[in-house]
Scaffold this active site. Structure first.
Site, PDB file in Angstrom:
ATOM      1  N   SER A   7       0.847  -1.201   0.000  1.00  0.00           N
ATOM      2  CA  SER A   7       0.000   0.000   0.000  1.00  0.00           C
ATOM      3  C   SER A   7       0.875   1.240   0.000  1.00  0.00           C
ATOM      4  O   SER A   7       1.612   1.496   0.966  1.00  0.00           O
ATOM      5  CB  SER A   7      -0.900   0.016   1.231  1.00  0.00           C
ATOM      6  OG  SER A   7      -1.437   1.306   1.388  1.00  0.00           O
ATOM      7  N   HIS A  32      -0.980  -1.539  -4.288  1.00  0.00           N
ATOM      8  CA  HIS A  32      -2.269  -1.157  -3.704  1.00  0.00           C
ATOM      9  C   HIS A  32      -2.321   0.364  -3.569  1.00  0.00           C
ATOM     10  O   HIS A  32      -1.484   0.978  -2.911  1.00  0.00           O
ATOM     11  CB  HIS A  32      -2.418  -1.830  -2.344  1.00  0.00           C
ATOM     12  CG  HIS A  32      -3.760  -1.650  -1.708  1.00  0.00           C
ATOM     13  ND1 HIS A  32      -4.850  -2.428  -2.036  1.00  0.00           N
ATOM     14  CD2 HIS A  32      -4.191  -0.790  -0.753  1.00  0.00           C
ATOM     15  CE1 HIS A  32      -5.902  -2.049  -1.301  1.00  0.00           C
ATOM     16  NE2 HIS A  32      -5.527  -1.055  -0.521  1.00  0.00           N
ATOM     17  N   ASP A  34      -4.539   3.489  -2.408  1.00  0.00           N
ATOM     18  CA  ASP A  34      -5.670   3.872  -1.560  1.00  0.00           C
ATOM     19  C   ASP A  34      -6.169   5.262  -1.917  1.00  0.00           C
ATOM     20  O   ASP A  34      -5.434   6.249  -1.780  1.00  0.00           O
ATOM     21  CB  ASP A  34      -5.241   3.857  -0.086  1.00  0.00           C
ATOM     22  CG  ASP A  34      -5.091   2.452   0.447  1.00  0.00           C
ATOM     23  OD1 ASP A  34      -6.046   1.673   0.327  1.00  0.00           O
ATOM     24  OD2 ASP A  34      -4.011   2.126   0.988  1.00  0.00           O
ATOM     25  N   MET A  36      -8.893   8.129  -1.050  1.00  0.00           N
ATOM     26  CA  MET A  36      -9.813   8.579   0.008  1.00  0.00           C
ATOM     27  C   MET A  36     -10.275   9.998  -0.293  1.00  0.00           C
ATOM     28  O   MET A  36      -9.488  10.831  -0.736  1.00  0.00           O
ATOM     29  CB  MET A  36      -9.107   8.559   1.361  1.00  0.00           C
ATOM     30  CG  MET A  36      -8.467   7.222   1.701  1.00  0.00           C
ATOM     31  SD  MET A  36      -7.791   7.236   3.373  1.00  0.00           S
ATOM     32  CE  MET A  36      -6.909   5.666   3.379  1.00  0.00           C
ATOM     33  N   HIS A  65      -8.008   0.887  -4.551  1.00  0.00           N
ATOM     34  CA  HIS A  65      -9.000   0.734  -3.469  1.00  0.00           C
ATOM     35  C   HIS A  65      -9.680   2.086  -3.249  1.00  0.00           C
ATOM     36  O   HIS A  65      -9.077   3.000  -2.686  1.00  0.00           O
ATOM     37  CB  HIS A  65      -8.256   0.255  -2.210  1.00  0.00           C
ATOM     38  CG  HIS A  65      -9.114   0.093  -1.003  1.00  0.00           C
ATOM     39  ND1 HIS A  65      -8.587  -0.077   0.272  1.00  0.00           N
ATOM     40  CD2 HIS A  65     -10.463   0.051  -0.844  1.00  0.00           C
ATOM     41  CE1 HIS A  65      -9.574  -0.205   1.135  1.00  0.00           C
ATOM     42  NE2 HIS A  65     -10.722  -0.114   0.493  1.00  0.00           N
ATOM     43  N   MET A  67     -12.004   4.415  -1.406  1.00  0.00           N
ATOM     44  CA  MET A  67     -12.745   4.694  -0.162  1.00  0.00           C
ATOM     45  C   MET A  67     -13.371   6.067  -0.347  1.00  0.00           C
ATOM     46  O   MET A  67     -12.935   7.062   0.244  1.00  0.00           O
ATOM     47  CB  MET A  67     -11.781   4.643   1.033  1.00  0.00           C
ATOM     48  CG  MET A  67     -11.354   3.216   1.367  1.00  0.00           C
ATOM     49  SD  MET A  67      -9.825   3.153   2.335  1.00  0.00           S
ATOM     50  CE  MET A  67      -8.639   3.303   1.011  1.00  0.00           C
ATOM     51  N   MET A 136     -11.669  -5.707   5.045  1.00  0.00           N
ATOM     52  CA  MET A 136     -10.902  -4.730   5.830  1.00  0.00           C
ATOM     53  C   MET A 136     -10.616  -5.316   7.212  1.00  0.00           C
ATOM     54  O   MET A 136     -11.532  -5.759   7.910  1.00  0.00           O
ATOM     55  CB  MET A 136     -11.678  -3.422   5.992  1.00  0.00           C
ATOM     56  CG  MET A 136     -11.837  -2.592   4.731  1.00  0.00           C
ATOM     57  SD  MET A 136     -10.309  -2.188   3.851  1.00  0.00           S
ATOM     58  CE  MET A 136      -9.383  -1.300   5.109  1.00  0.00           C
ATOM     59  N   PHE A 142      -6.772   5.122   7.530  1.00  0.00           N
ATOM     60  CA  PHE A 142      -5.372   5.406   7.871  1.00  0.00           C
ATOM     61  C   PHE A 142      -4.531   4.134   7.841  1.00  0.00           C
ATOM     62  O   PHE A 142      -5.027   3.054   8.170  1.00  0.00           O
ATOM     63  CB  PHE A 142      -5.288   6.030   9.271  1.00  0.00           C
ATOM     64  CG  PHE A 142      -6.033   7.331   9.352  1.00  0.00           C
ATOM     65  CD1 PHE A 142      -5.432   8.527   8.985  1.00  0.00           C
ATOM     66  CD2 PHE A 142      -7.368   7.351   9.754  1.00  0.00           C
ATOM     67  CE1 PHE A 142      -6.141   9.723   9.027  1.00  0.00           C
ATOM     68  CE2 PHE A 142      -8.086   8.544   9.801  1.00  0.00           C
ATOM     69  CZ  PHE A 142      -7.468   9.739   9.440  1.00  0.00           C
ATOM     70  N   GLY A 144      -1.089   2.008   9.278  1.00  0.00           N
ATOM     71  CA  GLY A 144      -0.422   1.871  10.560  1.00  0.00           C
ATOM     72  C   GLY A 144      -1.305   1.510  11.740  1.00  0.00           C
ATOM     73  O   GLY A 144      -0.879   1.626  12.894  1.00  0.00           O
ATOM     74  N   ASP A 170      -6.771  -6.261   4.101  1.00  0.00           N
ATOM     75  CA  ASP A 170      -6.140  -4.941   4.116  1.00  0.00           C
ATOM     76  C   ASP A 170      -6.269  -4.317   5.497  1.00  0.00           C
ATOM     77  O   ASP A 170      -7.377  -4.078   5.979  1.00  0.00           O
ATOM     78  CB  ASP A 170      -6.843  -4.076   3.055  1.00  0.00           C
ATOM     79  CG  ASP A 170      -6.257  -2.679   2.917  1.00  0.00           C
ATOM     80  OD1 ASP A 170      -5.174  -2.424   3.463  1.00  0.00           O
ATOM     81  OD2 ASP A 170      -6.902  -1.862   2.232  1.00  0.00           O
ATOM     82  N   GLY A 172      -3.148  -3.522   8.777  1.00  0.00           N
ATOM     83  CA  GLY A 172      -2.353  -4.091   9.866  1.00  0.00           C
ATOM     84  C   GLY A 172      -1.720  -5.435   9.558  1.00  0.00           C
ATOM     85  O   GLY A 172      -1.315  -6.152  10.472  1.00  0.00           O
ATOM     86  N   GLY A 192       1.106  -2.049   4.105  1.00  0.00           N
ATOM     87  CA  GLY A 192       1.663  -0.708   3.967  1.00  0.00           C
ATOM     88  C   GLY A 192       2.865  -0.534   4.860  1.00  0.00           C
ATOM     89  O   GLY A 192       4.013  -0.681   4.430  1.00  0.00           O
ATOM     90  N   SER A 193       2.606  -0.281   6.141  1.00  0.00           N
ATOM     91  CA  SER A 193       3.722  -0.002   7.055  1.00  0.00           C
ATOM     92  C   SER A 193       4.659  -1.194   7.228  1.00  0.00           C
ATOM     93  O   SER A 193       5.854  -0.991   7.437  1.00  0.00           O
ATOM     94  CB  SER A 193       3.201   0.488   8.408  1.00  0.00           C
ATOM     95  OG  SER A 193       2.003  -0.116   8.749  1.00  0.00           O
TER      96      SER A 193
END
Ligand code: DX5
Ligand code: ZN
Length: 214
Positions: A7, A32, A34, A36, A65, A67, A136, A142, A144, A170, A172, A192-193
């Protein structure tokens, strides 16, 4: 099959071009993205012009994705920008069937996502019309955030609804929990993180893949 979809929300946006090619070179076949709008979720990220600007910077499969509150209105723009799969939310205001048709009209893949408080049953009228379900595992908005392990049963429930459905997770996701979602049936893991916050992207991706197969 197991696909890792980094991500870009967690990347260094000032070096977007380099980040995007680095994760592909590190072994991630998907990217990925995102999107928003500040309405559907309380955060604003990027639009079709940014997607278009990185389209020729990588061979990665563009996993977009959305949102956003009205995905139907924006499908043409993201498809033209280079999206190869567009995921939107079952909780959106757009007409879901029309939005799926609009995506497929561009000869690209369509997916639906469910937020943590949305039951799998919300997908039942659309499950045969889509190419993937995105579960999800955090509240969207967000990067992280902490992985919600209580979402894992939803993966199994989707498999019961349609045994060959491709499932993406998706939120964590890391080497610590990847095996849990993989064993439940998820085959596309967004991270992502767990990738961009590490110094060595290849090791981060290999660690997630390795954990699934352990
Ligand atoms: C959250 C986004 C995710 C997020 C994942 O709304 O949909 O894709 O960037 O980031 P991590 O892996 O850090 O939870
Ligand atoms: Zn996402």
């Amino acid at each position: 099959m197991l696909t890792i979809s980094p991500s870009i929300l967690a990347c260094d946006f000032s070096r977007l071009k380099d980040e995007v090619s680095a994760v592909y070179d590190a072994g991630a076949q998907w990217l990925h993205i995102d999107v928003m709008d500040g309405h559907f979720v309380p955060n604003i990220t990027l639009g079709p012009d940014i997607v278009k600007s990185i389209r020729d910077k990588t061979k990665a499969f563009f996993d977009v994705h959305l949102m956003i509150s009205d995905p139907l209105f924006y499908i043409d723009a993201f498809a033209k920008a280079g999206a190869e799969l567009i995921t939107f939310h079952v909780e959106t205001q757009s007409d879901i069937k029309k939005t799926i048709e609009k995506i497929k009209g561009h000869n690209i893949k369509a997916a639906l996502s469910i937020k943590p408080n949305t039951p799998v049953s919300a997908l039942k009228d659309y499950i045969n019309d889509i190419d993937m379900v995105l579960v999800m595992t955090v509240e969207p908005g967000f990067g992280g955030q902490s992985f919600m392990a209580d979402m894992i049963p939803k993966i199994r429930e989707i498999k019961e609804m349609k045994s060959d459905m491709l499932i993406e997770v998706d939120g964590g996701i890391s080497a610590e929990n990847a095996k849990l979602v993989y064993d439940a049936g998820a085959r596309v893991l967004v991270a992502g993180s767990a990738i961009f916050n590490k110094a060595d992207y290849k090791k981060a991706i290999d660690d997630i893949k390795g954990a699934c197969k352990a």
